[in-house]
Design a protein around this motif. Sequence first.
Motif, short mmCIF file in Angstrom:
data_model
loop_
_atom_site.label_atom_id
_atom_site.label_comp_id
_atom_site.label_asym_id
_atom_site.label_seq_id
_atom_site.Cartn_x
_atom_site.Cartn_y
_atom_site.Cartn_z
N ARG A 344 0.80 -0.80 0.27
CA ARG A 344 -0.04 -0.11 0.34
C ARG A 344 1.14 1.21 0.37
O ARG A 344 0.53 1.81 -0.82
N ASN A 345 2.23 1.14 0.25
CA ASN A 345 2.59 2.48 1.29
C ASN A 345 3.35 2.70 -0.54
O ASN A 345 3.20 3.82 -0.92
N HIS A 347 2.40 2.21 -3.62
CA HIS A 347 1.12 2.07 -3.97
C HIS A 347 0.64 3.78 -3.58
O HIS A 347 0.22 5.07 -4.95
N LEU A 348 0.57 4.37 -3.04
CA LEU A 348 0.41 5.53 -2.21
C LEU A 348 1.50 6.37 -2.76
O LEU A 348 1.00 7.58 -3.22
N ALA A 351 0.39 7.13 -6.27
CA ALA A 351 -0.74 7.54 -6.65
C ALA A 351 -0.36 9.28 -6.32
O ALA A 351 -0.44 10.52 -6.46
N ARG A 352 0.24 9.66 -5.03
CA ARG A 352 0.64 10.73 -4.67
C ARG A 352 1.62 11.85 -6.17
O ARG A 352 1.09 12.53 -6.28
N ASP A 366 4.47 4.59 -14.03
CA ASP A 366 4.06 4.41 -13.68
C ASP A 366 4.44 2.54 -13.20
O ASP A 366 4.41 2.29 -12.03
N HIS A 471 -2.42 -2.50 -7.40
CA HIS A 471 -2.59 -0.77 -7.77
C HIS A 471 -3.66 -0.36 -6.69
O HIS A 471 -3.95 0.17 -5.95
N HIS A 472 -5.07 -0.75 -8.11
CA HIS A 472 -6.62 -0.09 -7.02
C HIS A 472 -6.74 -0.77 -5.95
O HIS A 472 -7.37 0.22 -4.99
N LEU A 475 -5.34 0.31 -2.96
CA LEU A 475 -5.40 1.83 -2.82
C LEU A 475 -6.68 2.28 -2.15
O LEU A 475 -6.99 2.97 -1.55
N ASN A 476 -7.38 1.24 -2.29
CA ASN A 476 -8.94 2.08 -2.22
C ASN A 476 -9.72 0.66 -1.13
O ASN A 476 -10.82 0.49 -0.12
N ASN A 508 -9.03 7.75 2.13
CA ASN A 508 -7.87 8.28 1.49
C ASN A 508 -7.36 9.88 1.64
O ASN A 508 -6.79 10.43 1.37
#
Length: 509
Positions: A344-345, A347-348, A351-352, A366, A471-472, A475-476, A508
């Motif tokens: 998660r870290n 992919h965060l 995303a940022r 990406d 990834h998705h 993130l969710n 998020n």
Amino acid sequence: MLVGPWFHFIFKFRPNLLNFTELPTLTIMELHINSIDFSSLSLLLLLVFSAIYFLREKHEKRKSRPNLPPGSMGWPFIGETFELLKRHPSFSIGRYLQDHIHRYGKIFKSNIFGGPTIVSTDARFNRFVMQNHGRLFETSYPESVEGILGEWSVLTLTGELHKEMRSIAVKFLSNDLRTRFLPDIERHTLLIINAWKDGSFLSATEQAKKFTFHMMVKQILGLEPGQPQTEKIKKEYTTFMPGVVSMPLKLPGTPYSKALKSRSVIFSEIERMVDSLRKEMRQGEIKERNDLLCWCLTELELSKGKMFDLLLGMLFGGFETTSVALSLAFFFIGRCPRAFQELRNEHLGIARKKAERGETTLTWDDYKQMEFTECVVKETLRLGNVIKFTHRKAIEDVHYQGYDIPRDWKVLLVLSAIHLDGSIHNDPQEFNPWRWQNMSSSTVDFMAFGGGNKLCAGAELAKLELAVFLHHCVLNYRWELCKNDQPLAYPYVVFEDGLPIQVFKINNN
């Protein structure tokens, strides 16, 4: 018996003597003794020469007899097939292989799938076989595989025909991964994930199958989710895997018979699609499409049989393996909170950076930043063993490190044994994605996609699909495993309860 000594006596002592009674007493005794000595010597020589001949013949026979690995051939015809196929967790090699490796070593003989077989759990021998495919070995799958996937399937073909069909598959799957496949993968991922509700219970296996099937029918046949043809093909396709690993019995109700019937239905459906496309092409009304079916009709000159088997084989390979791999990722990550958090870290962070650039969709750059994700994918494939073994056959007599492999003997390469070998991987039954951070996978220690010229044509596409979905997903959502449902090798990997999970929406903001 006295003929030899008698003529010897006449020649040496009295050439003209014909009356045996006139011989001196001593001479007669000498004659008798000589006759006994000569006959004994003759018998002795006969025995010596016979023994030499016997030993020589035995040695020659031994030289001509192949020096097979140790092992057991099991029952007549069925051999040890059922023992090999007994269900066991896919992150173990199973009791059959454990016992045989302990008893005979990493390479042993057996009778598997109705024929004499060399079974290998040895990494270097497996690599040797894969690297010599087409020269010393060829593909040799059970009759049920070719019966269902077809004689032109990339999976079962050998020689020049295999090169021809594989080159088509590789060209289609390797081209435009960035511009065509990546956007489509992301779109289908979001179609699945956006339908999830906070706290809902789902079957991870069902979600994985839905995602990969819709992806593959779109890329191969140009069909979208929800279309009647899509759902019809999906319904028929569910019979394929049970039929592929079954006995090839064309009796009503058997898995093999059901799969053959479904193959015929799918063939008819694709025929109608082909006729419709050709009509549109003649009328100049065809819309811009980039699926494999359209590509076959516009760019390739393939017979109907070749084209159908190519399409079916690609659908089979892309759907079955990737959906199982994604299910395994849910399973292993769900049991490893540390891996989930690091994933998660990563992919965060991606995303940022995208938000800072004002981008909303994933790019190839990406994807290339998903380094820990790649480790998770490799570890999932290593420990989960989507493909337990692969089939080969010796096309000539082969000698390998003291063992002989006779021509026409089958060779079963057990890939899971390499992935779970403690001499290759530390703590092999532990899910440890971090092991790959300082370790480059090779065809010796990582065989999830096969090797040699039979390396899976869709390997890069499969890894891309898994990375984008994860990834998705991370993130969710986070998820919890609801039951003690584990992946079982039978020999393909299944979750008996469909891997039930409960998903929780992550805020998020």
